[in-house]
Design an enzyme around this catalytic site. Structure first.
Site, mmCIF file in Angstrom:
data_model
loop_
_atom_site.group_PDB
_atom_site.id
_atom_site.type_symbol
_atom_site.label_atom_id
_atom_site.label_comp_id
_atom_site.label_asym_id
_atom_site.label_seq_id
_atom_site.Cartn_x
_atom_site.Cartn_y
_atom_site.Cartn_z
ATOM 1 N N ASP A 131 1.149 -1.216 0.396
ATOM 2 C CA ASP A 131 -0.130 0.224 0.169
ATOM 3 C C ASP A 131 0.926 0.932 -0.195
ATOM 4 O O ASP A 131 2.240 1.559 0.628
ATOM 5 C CB ASP A 131 -0.741 -0.252 1.279
ATOM 6 N N GLU A 159 3.833 5.117 -3.415
ATOM 7 C CA GLU A 159 3.735 6.207 -4.729
ATOM 8 C C GLU A 159 5.274 6.948 -4.677
ATOM 9 O O GLU A 159 5.841 7.088 -5.561
ATOM 10 C CB GLU A 159 2.797 6.840 -4.931
ATOM 11 N N ASP A 193 -7.504 4.135 -4.333
ATOM 12 C CA ASP A 193 -8.858 4.393 -2.636
ATOM 13 C C ASP A 193 -9.945 5.376 -3.622
ATOM 14 O O ASP A 193 -10.656 5.817 -3.459
ATOM 15 C CB ASP A 193 -8.608 5.182 -1.800
#
Length: 957
Positions: A560, A563, A637
Site C-alpha cells: 500500500d 507512490e 482508493d
C-alpha cells in the site's frame, strides 16, 4: 493537405537559413558505433541537442538519445532490463540524412536538425519527430546540481489513436488531443508507454514529473471570459452557504474568478477567514465565453461533492472522499464570444476537501496533430521506438525492453475477499468459515493495515491482543484452502525499534520527520518512508518482512501507499522535497520510479529466500517494468459511486495496454458516502445494486477482488440468499471458477506470448474505426466482449459489436452480426457479455477453490462460423519450473470449411500433469443457439491421451 503545405514551407525556410551557414562535412558530423550512429546536429535547429544517437536494440526496436553535451551520460535506467543482441543493420550516409536499415524498419536522422523519422522498408512513414526544434533541452537545477528540462514532440496523424500511458481516472480512452500527467498518486499510476493505433509504441525513459500529449499548461478559469449572475464581465458570482444541506441559504456573496484549492499544503488560501468549510456549500454562478473556436477542456480536481451545469445541463455530479481527490474533464465547445451559463456547486466533505478548476483551450494550428513528452528533469532525452505488425507485437517489444510478466500463482486467479479492515484474528477466520459453510468459492483473504499496535506502524508485527496466534491463524487458513495476503507499507513511525535501526543505517527520508507531520491515527504519529532506491534498505525491508511475516507462512503481499504516499494530497513539489536526499541521486529526476524499486525489493527478497515459490504482489502504484517484479496494480482508493465504476473501464483498459497485464480494482469501490453507511431503504437498494453490477464487471478483469470501507463487502453482508443481488454475485463467482482453464491459459499467454488479458477494442479490431472511440467496453482474452452496467436501474444497454465477425449472446447463444450497435438486455442479475464468432472456450467443473479437483473434465464450447483456435496452458501452478520448460500446451483448433475440431498433440510436460483427459464438446452456431452452461448435455465426449484427436460438427446437437 494544409499540414503538408505548412511542413513544406517550414523545410523550405529552413533550407534558406542553412544555405547561408557553413557546416562541417558529413564525416565530421557522424560517428558510427557498433550498434548504431551518433549525429552532431546544429544546436540552433536541434533544440539544444549537441548529440543525437540511434541504437539498434532489436529488428523492430530502436533507442533514441539526445544529449546537451557531445557525449552521453547514460544515467541508470530503472525500467530497462534488456540485453543487447546482435542485429544486422546497414547504414546509408546521404547528403542530408543518415539512414539505418534493419530487417524490419528504417531510422532516418536529419544531419542538421537531428530529427529522427521511422519508416517501414517500403518507405511508408511510421512516426517522425517534429523537424525543426522538435526537441528542447533546457538547463535547470535541483538540489544544487545541474539537470535538464526535456521535451520531445512528434508529428501525428489526425485519426491516430493513442492508448496506454498508465492508469488514470478521467474516463478517457483515446488520448489523442489530451494531456496525461505522470505523477504517482493514489488512483493515478504513471507508465510512460504509448501505444499507437498505427502499430508502434514509444517508451519514454524518464522518471520525473512529466506531461504527455498536449503538454501545454492548464490555465486558470479566469483566462476565459467570465460574467457574473448579473452579467458584469470579469468574474463569477460566488455564494457561501454555511449549511451544506441548504446551499440556497446564502450567508454572503462575492466576486471570484479563480477556483484553486488544490493541495493539502495550499492551506485553502483565498477562502473567507473563519469560513466553516466542512459544513458549507459554495456555488459559483454566471456565464463563460471564449473567442477561440474549438473544444475547451474544463478540468476539475475535487474532494467532496461537485456538480457542474453548463447551459442548464448537468454535466458532472461527482463525489470523492475529501483526502483523496478525483478528476473530471468536461469538453465544452465555446466560440464567437457566445455566453454559456455555468453553475459550479461544491459541498466539501470534511476539512481536507479540495477543489480546482482550470481550462485547456483548443490547440493552436502549430500544435495540432502533435504529441509530446515534457519532463521536468533528466540528464538526456531517452526513448525507445517499437514497431509491430499489431498491438500485441508492440506490447511484446515493451516487455523485451522492461521484462517479462511472471505467471501469477494459479490460486491468485480465484476470488479475493478483503475489507477495510479485519480487526482481529477471529474476524478473519470467521469470514472464511462463513464462505465455506455457504458454498461460496474463495481462494484468498486479505488482512489490511493496522494489524499492528496503534503506535507501532512499521514494525510488521501483529498486535498480540487482537492476533494472539498469527502462525496458527495462517495454518488454519491453509487447512481451509485459503491463502492470506497482508498489507505492508514503506512507512515507519518515529522512535520505534525499526525506525531507529533504519535511521542509523541511513535508509529513511528525513523531511516528514523534520516537519513534525502527524498522521490521522489516534493522537496522530510522526512517520516517514524508507528509501527504496537504496539497495541495502530494500534488503533490510525484506529481512524485516521475512522475519515477522513470511516465515509464518504468508502467501502474498499488499504494498500500500507505494507512490510513495508519505503525506496524502500534497503538491508534486512537496513530494520531491520529502524524498531528499535519495540514494538514486536527484529526487526530481527519479520521483516516479519509487513503486518500481519498492516492488523490486520484495520480489528479489522472496525469490532469494524461497526461490521456487511464486511471488504475488498487489501494489497501489507501479511504473514501466513493474510487471517483471510480479506486480499486480490496483486502481487505488476510488469512490463507491456509479461514475467511479465506469471510469475503471478506461483505467483498466489503458493500464493493460501500457504493457502490464495484471490489473484489478476494489469491486464495489473503496470510499463510501455517508448515505450508504447507515442507509434508508432507498439507499440500501441502490447500494446492493451497485455492489452487484460492480461484482459482475469484476469477474472479467485479470484479478477478481472485492474490497472497501464499511459497509462490509462479503456477498452475505451485501444481501441475503435468494435475493437478486446475492444470487447474481454467486453466479458470477462460480462462473469465474468455471472459466479457470481459460483464464489461466491467458496468464500463460501473457508470459510465453507477451499477451494482454484486458484488451481495448483497438487491439483486436484495428480496422474498425469505432475501435478508436468505443472505450466503455473491452475484450477479456480473445473471446469475451464485456460491457459493464454502470448506471442505477438500467435494465438494457447499447452495445457496439465490432465489425468483421458475428457475436453470440453469452446467456442465450443468440447470434448477431458485427459492425452494429444493438440493445442488449441487462436484467438485474446479468450484464451484457458477448462471445466472438470463431471462439473456443474451455471450462472446468464447479470449484470451491482453484485446486479442489484434479483431474477434471474440460468442456469446450465451440462457437462456429469462423476458424477458431485456443491453446490450453497448464503447469505446476505455484512454482517457477515453467521458466525451465515445465509446462504443457494443448492446441485446439476448429476449421469452419471442413467443420473439423482438432485437439492437437500435447506439447511439453510437468510433474503431476494429467496424462489422460476427458473433453466434452458443445457446439454453438447461428442456427443452434445455446447458452454458455457448463451443465448442458455435451454433443460429444473425447478421451485424450496427448495425441491428436478430431471430431466433426454435424450441424445438430
Amino acid at each position: 493537405m494544409r499540414q503538408t503545405r505548412i511542413n513544406r514551407y517550414s523545410l523550405w525556410a529552413l533550407a534558406l537559413m542553412l544555405s547561408a551557414t557553413t557546416y562541417a562535412s558529413p564525416k565530421d558530423t557522424l560517428v558510427t558505433n557498433t550498434d548504431g550512429v551518433t549525429v552532431f546536429p546544429d544546436t540552433r535547429y536541434a533544440g539544444g541537442a549537441t548529440a543525437v544517437r540511434i541504437q539498434i536494440i532489436r529488428d523492430n526496436i530502436v533507442r533514441v538519445s539526445a544529449s546537451p553535451n557531445s557525449t552521453f551520460k547514460d544515467p541508470k535506467s530503472f525500467m530497462a532490463s534488456y540485453k543487447h543482441e546482435s542485429v544486422k543493420w546497414t547504414l546509408k550516409n546521404e547528403s542530408d540524412e543518415v539512414v539505418l536499415n534493419t530487417p524490419s524498419l528504417a531510422a532516418h536522422i536529419n544531419k542538421v536538425t537531428g530529427a529522427v523519422k521511422f519508416t517501414d522498408l517500403s518507405g511508408k512513414e511510421l512516426l517522425h519527430e517534429r523537424t525543426n526544434n522538435g526537441r528542447q533541452l533546457t538547463s535547470t537545477i535541483y538540489e544544487g546540481q545541474p539537470s535538464w528540462k526535456l521535451v520531445q514532440t512528434f508529428e501525428s496523424q489526425p485519426q491516430e489513436g493513442y492508448f496506454g500511458l498508465g492508469q488514470h481516472q478521467d474516463g478517457i480512452y483515446n488520448y489523442n488531443g489530451r494531456q496525461v500527467y505522470f505523477f504517482q498518486n493514489n488512483t493515478e499510476v504513471a507508465v510512460p508507454f504509448l501505444l499507437s493505433s498505427r502499430n508502434y509504441g514509444i517508451l519514454w525513459d524518464n522518471y520525473s514529473l512529466t506531461k504527455a500529449g498536449d503538454t501545454r499548461e492548464y490555465l486558470p478559469l479566469s483566462r476565459l471570459q467570465l460574467f457574473s449572475k448579473a452579467g458584469e464581465e470579469g468574474w463569477l458570482t460566488t455564494s457561501y452557504a454555511p449549511n451544506r444541506d441548504k446551499p440556497d441559504s446564502v450567508a454572503f456573496t462575492r466576486a471570484e474568478s479563480i477556483i484553486d484549492y488544490s493541495y493539502l499544503d495550499d492551506d485553502k488560501k483565498g477562502l473567507p477567514a473563519g469560513y466553516p468549510q466542512p459544513t458549507s456549500a459554495i456555488t459559483w454562478e454566471g456565464s463563460i465565453a471564449s473567442n477561440v473556436p474549438g473544444t475547451h477542456q474544463l478540468k476539475f480536481v475535487y474532494g467532496g461533492y461537485i456538480r457542474v451545469w453548463v447551459d442548464g445541463k448537468l454535466m458532472a455530479d461527482k463525489w470523492r472522499q475529501s483526502w483523496n481527490p478525483g478528476v473530471a474533464i468536461l469538453d465544452l465547445n465555446l466560440a464567437d464570444h457566445q455566453k454559456h451559463p455555468i453553475k459550479i456547486q461544491w459541498l466539501p466533505d470534511g476539512a481536507a476537501s479540495y477543489l480546482n478548476a482550470k481550462v485547456l483551450p483548443p490547440a493552436p494550428p502549430a500544435l495540432q496533430n502533435t504529441f509530446s513528452f515534457d519532463s521536468d528533469a533528466g540528464q538526456q532525452i531517452d526513448y525507445y521506438f517499437i514497431a509491430g505488425k499489431n498491438a500485441d507485437e508492440v506490447i511484446g517489444g515493451y516487455r523485451v525492453l522492461t521484462g517479462d510478466a511472471p505467471i501469477v500463482p494459479r490460486w491468485a486467479l480465484g476470488f479475493w475477499q478483503s475489507r477495510e479492515r479485519y480487526k482481529s484474528q477471529q474476524e478473519v477466520l470467521e469470514t472464511v468459515k462463513t464462505f465455506r459453510q455457504r458454498g461460496i468459492p474463495l481462494d484468498n483473504i486479505v488482512q489490511d493495515w493496522s494489524y499492528w499496535k496503534e503506535n507501532d506502524w512499521g514494525s510488521q508485527e501483529f498486535d498480540a491482543t487482537r492476533f494472539p496466534d498469527p502462525d496458527g491463524m495462517i495454518k488454519e487458513l491453509h487447512k481451509q484452502h485459503t491463502r492470506l495476503m497482508i498489507s505492508v507499507w514503506p512507512k515507519v513511525y518515529e522512535g520505534i525499534n525499526v525506525y531507529n535501526q533504519f535511521k542509523k543505517s541511513g535508509w529513511l527520508y528525513g523531511r516528514n520527520i523534520a516537519d513534525r507531520q502527524r498522521d490521522w491515527i489516534g493522537e496522530g504519529y510522526i512517520s516517514t518512508f524508507y528509501d527504496a532506491f537504496n539497495a541495502d534498505a530494500r534488503k533490510g525491508f525484506w529481512d524485516l518482512l521475512n522475519k515477522h511475516l513470511y516465515s509464518k507462512g504468508l502467501d502474498a503481499w499488499w504494498m500500500d501507499a507505494s507512490e510513495p504516499d508519505i503525506l496524502s494530497n500534497v503538491s508534486p513539489e512537496k513530494r520531491i522535497g520529502q524524498m531528499i536526499p535519495s540514494a538514486a541521486g536527484l529526487a526530481a529526476e527519479n520521483l516516479n520510479a519509487y513503486p518500481l524499486e519498492n516492488a523490486r525489493g520484495i520480489y528479489e527478497g522472496q525469490r532469494g529466500t524461497d526461490p521456487n515459490s511464486r511471488v504475488f504482489l498487489l501494489t497501489r502504484s507501479g511504473y514501466a517494468g513493474s510487471q517483471r517484479y510480479a506486480a499486480t496494480i490496483w486502481s487505488g482508493d476510488i469512490g463507491a459511486r456509479w461514475e467511479d465504476m465506469k471510469t475503471q473501464i478506461t483505467a483498466g483498459v489503458n493500464f493493460s495496454m501500457s504493457g502490464l497485464p495484471y490489473w484489478t480494482m476494489d469491486i464495489g469501490g473503496f470510499g463510501v458516502e455517508k448515505r450508504f453507511e447507515h442507509p434508508n431503504a432507498a439507499d440500501q437498494k441502490e447500494w446492493q445494486e451497485l455492489q452487484t453490477r460492480w461484482f459482475q464487471f469484476g469477474t472479467f478483469v485479470p484479478l477478481f477482488r472485492s474490497h472497501g470501507q464499511f459497509p462490509f463487502r462479503e456477498i452475505f453482508n451485501v444481501s441475503e440468499p435468494g435475493s437478486p443481488a446475492y444470487e447474481s454475485m454467486l453466479y458470477y463467482n462460480r462462473l469465474r471458477y468455471r472459466l479457470l482453464p481459460y483464464t489461466y491459459s491467458l496468464a500463460g499467454m501473457a508470459y510465453h506470448q507477451q499477451y494482454t488479458i484486458m484488451r481495448g477494442l483497438v487491439m483486436d479490431f484495428p480496422n474498425d474505426e469505432h475501435s478508436l472511440t468505443v472505450g466503455h467496453e473491452y475484450m477479456y482474452g480473445p473471446s469475451f466482449l464485456i460491457n459493464p452496467i454502470c448506471e442505477y436501474n438500467r435494465r438494457e444497454q447499447s452495445v457496439y459489436l465490432p465489425a468483421g465477425q458475428g457475436w453470440f449472446d453469452l446467456y442465450t447463444g443468440a447470434y448477431q452480426e458485427g459492425g452494429q450497435e444493438v440493445t442488449a438486455k441487462a436484467p438485474y442479475e446479468r450484464m451484457p457479455v458477448y462471445v466472438k464468432e470463431g471462439s473456443i472456450i474451455p471450462m472446468g467443473p464447479a470449484l470451491q477453490y482453484t485446486d479442489e479437483k484434479k483431474p477434471y473434465p474440460v468442456t469446450l464450447f465451440v462457437y462456429t462460423g469462423k476458424d477458431a483456435s485456443f491453446t490450453i496452458y497448464e503447469d505446476e501452478g505455484t512454482n517457477y519450473n515453467y521458466e525451465k520448460g515445465a509446462y504443457s500446451q494443448i492446441p485446439v483448433t476448429y476449421n469452419e470449411s471442413t467443420k473439423e475440431l482438432s485437439i492437437g498433440d500435447r506439447k511439453g510436460t510437468f510433474e503431476g500433469m494429467q496424462l489422460r483427459r476427458q473433453f466434452r464438446i458443445v457446439w454453438i452456431s447461428k442456427s443452434t443457439a445455446r447458452p454458455l452452461d457448463p451443465e448442458v448435455k455435451p454433443s460429444a465426449q473425447i478421451s485424450y491421451t496427448g495425441k491428436k484427436v478430431t471430431i466433426f460438427y454435424q450441424h445438430k446437437n
